[in-house]
Design an enzyme around this catalytic site. Structure first.
Site, PDB file in Angstrom:
ATOM      1  N   GLU A  54      -2.309   0.352   2.459  1.00 14.31           N
ATOM      2  CA  GLU A  54      -1.818   1.686   2.066  1.00 14.31           C
ATOM      3  C   GLU A  54      -2.935   2.694   1.764  1.00 14.31           C
ATOM      4  O   GLU A  54      -2.846   3.443   0.804  1.00 14.31           O
ATOM      5  CB  GLU A  54      -0.915   1.568   0.828  1.00 14.31           C
TER       6      GLU A  54
HETATM    7  C1  TNX Z   1       3.389  -2.438  -1.644  1.00 12.23           C
HETATM    8  S1  TNX Z   1       2.303  -4.933  -0.668  1.00 12.23           S
HETATM    9  C2  TNX Z   1       2.094  -2.626  -2.096  1.00 12.23           C
HETATM   10  C3  TNX Z   1       1.844  -2.694  -3.537  1.00 12.23           C
HETATM   11  C4  TNX Z   1       3.084  -2.484  -4.330  1.00 12.23           C
HETATM   12  C5  TNX Z   1       4.224  -3.227  -3.686  1.00 12.23           C
HETATM   13  C6  TNX Z   1       5.483  -3.209  -4.463  1.00 12.23           C
HETATM   14  C7  TNX Z   1       1.052  -4.126  -0.649  1.00 12.23           C
HETATM   15  C8  TNX Z   1      -0.058  -4.661   0.098  1.00 12.23           C
HETATM   16  N1  TNX Z   1       1.062  -2.963  -1.287  1.00 12.23           N
HETATM   17  O1  TNX Z   1       0.867  -1.763  -3.888  1.00 12.23           O
HETATM   18  O2  TNX Z   1       2.868  -2.954  -5.620  1.00 12.23           O
HETATM   19  O3  TNX Z   1       4.450  -2.664  -2.421  1.00 12.23           O
HETATM   20  O4  TNX Z   1       6.428  -4.054  -3.910  1.00 12.23           O
END
Ligand code: TNX
Length: 519
Positions: A333
């Site tokens: 992300e």
């Molecule tokens: C996505 S999974 C994210 C996290 C959040 C999560 C909540 C991932 C690699 N990144 O930053 O905590 O969703 O479900």
């Protein structure tokens, strides 16, 4: 003076009665083991573990003693026994319990074990210590559920007789704990380690840094924890592990044959670092601490040399605390990072991790960069291209698909904890899938195993952790350990339902799913 009389004859009669007692018939095939073992044959009798039972080791196998001691300590509170451990010449010929390493059992691999139970003895054999430890967890589940109690329990301690041959399907079976969004102290993490160890998991991935906090002491950049570790989601006081505390966790996990994989998430998810050191920001201005739950707004600057000096220092200190082969660098992300900067960044960080003698692991988003073949990509979201792009670079995949494996997903719409961006995740849906068919184009040879993450935006206490983790974790443990062709939800749910009293004795705050026939 009181008149004394001898208890001798009475004692003899009692001893004779106890040792000649006919073994209780018991059916090993009716035991509800999770994960399900590869092969099991019942012989209809039982072994009775009494106060006089001894654990025998081979005199040449000193290192088995620690596992015997673990078993002794484990059964002590409920049984009141302090089982004696003895090194002898031929442990497997004694009446009692034998724990043995056997160099001829190479085919069992590092974690496999054989268990042979008769009315006279329990012989646990493995090729490696890890296999003995996993086998001890099987013995644990074969004892009555009240063995899990911390208080003295009445009744006998019989184990059904027969043989078990068992080894894991996958070498990587893990859980992830986010200690950032809410911080969990050493005691909580140890409890988490004990819980995953009970189901033969072998990896604990700790998500140590994110926008809301920096949880691992880095001596060369002390403000990361001093300032960056000082809060959490909703503004609580946060916290962090000193290097000494972290080392204690690594050791605690190691003693249970669990590897801790530390994650420093970057270049996104870095607000806590950006708040702690102004020079890490593109504009040279320190960010404010962040206590919300948005994602994708922060980034390290891929075009500043100080960024890589910082990462090199962090990785060096972390590597010194890490006996395992992997360092997880996050990489998910990074919406605030330009694509060309992201690629440059991941490529350089991969080199840094490798230069310190470790392999890199990252969320599958890293497949946008040029990956080395020994890097691991952790598949998590629905964009399957992240995983196939990694496989096209000959990189292996760790399976954590959010729709199936995210333990922070709510069980249903009224579940008081968790999120639902990847959907609701009832216990059946969490279990009833196949690692090898989940992503088209990714098959057995591309997959190293399974990991179930628990993100902690909504999770504040160990009770909260347990509610989301139990009972889903047992399913993930089984998906990684047991061969897929061996199992079905209809059969699994019966075994799961029988864990109820065990959970209760373990003091686990589990979700009593209506889909499971709890007994
Ligand atoms: C996505 S999974 C994210 C996290 C959040 C999560 C909540 C991932 C690699 N990144 O930053 O905590 O969703 O479900």
């Amino acid at each position: 003076m009181m008149k004394s009389f001898s208890l001798g004859p009475l004692f003899l009669i009692v001893v004779m009665f106890v040792s000649c007692k006919t073994p209780t018939p018991k059916d090993l095939s009716k035991e509800s083991l999770i994960p399900k073992p590869t092969k099991l044959v019942a012989t209809g009798s039982s072994f009775d573990w009494t106060a006089k039972t001894k654990i025998y080791l081979s005199a040449e196998q000193d290192d088995v003693k620690a596992i015997a001691d673990y078993l002794v300590d484990f059964i002590a509170p409920a049984t009141g026994f302090k089982t004696e451990v003895k090194a002898v010449k031929k442990p497997a010929s004694k009446r009692g319990i034998a724990l043995l390493l056997n160099k001829e059992l190479k085919a069992l691999g590092e974690e496999g074990y054989n268990l042979n139970i008769t009315d006279k003895r329990v012989v646990l054999e493995a090729y490696q210590l890890a296999g003995l430890f996993r086998g001890v967890q099987t013995i644990r589940q074969l004892l009555p559920a009240r063995i899990e109690s911390k208080d003295l329990q009445m009744g006998s301690w019989e184990i059904a007789s027969g043989t078990i041959e068992d080894a894991p399907d996958y070498g990587y079976r893990g859980a992830m704990l986010d200690v950032v969004r809410h911080f969990f102290d050493v005691t909580d993490v140890k409890r988490f380690i004990d819980l995953i160890a009970a189901y033969k998991m072998n990896v604990l991935h700790l998500h140590l840094t994110d926008d809301q906090g920096w949880r691992i002491e880095i001596k060369s950049w002390p403000n990361l924890t001093k300032h960056g570790g000082s809060t959490q989601v909703d503004g609580g006081k946060g916290g962090f592990y000193t290097q000494e505390e972290y080392t204690e966790l690594v050791k605690y996990a190691q003693d249970r044959f669990i590897t801790i994989i530390p994650e420093i998430d970057m270049p996104g998810h870095t607000n806590a670092a950006l708040a702690s050191y102004a020079e890490l920001n593109a504009d040279g201005k320190a960010r404010d601490l962040y206590t919300g739950t948005n994602v994708g707004f922060s980034t390290l600057d891929a075009n500043k040399e100080i960024t890589y000096k910082f990462i090199d220092d962090v990785i060096r200190e972390l590597v010194a605390l890490t006996p395992g082969e992997y360092i997880h660098i996050g990489g998910d992300e990074s919406n605030a990072t330009k694509k060309k900067d992201y690629i440059k960044f991941i490529n350089r960080v991969q080199d840094i991790v490798n230069s310190h003698g470790k392999k890199m692991m990252g969320w599958a988003d890293i497949s946008a960069a040029n990956l080395k073949e020994n890097t691991i990509a952790q598949f998590w979201h629905t964009r399957t291209k992240t995983a196939t792009d990694a496989v096209n670079q000959n990189v292996k995949i760790l399976m954590s698909p959010a729709k199936r494996a995210y333990m922070d997903m709510q069980y249903d719409s009224i579940c008081p904890l968790g999120l639902h961006w990847a959907g609701y995740l009832e216990v059946d849906k969490a279990y009833d899938w196949n690692l090898e068919t989940n992503v088209e184009g990714i098959s057995r040879e591309n997959i190293i195993g399974i990991e179930a993450p628990l993100w902690s935006e909504t999770v504040e206490t160990i009770d909260d952790i347990e509610y989301l983790v139990f009972p889903r974790l047992l399913g993930y443990a089984e998906l990684g350990w047991s061969k897929h062709t061996n199992k079905s939800w209809e059969e699994y749910k019966l075994r799961l339902g029988k864990q109820k009293t065990r959970f209760e004795h373990m003091g686990i705050n589990y979700y009593p799913s209506a889909l499971v026939p709890w007994e």
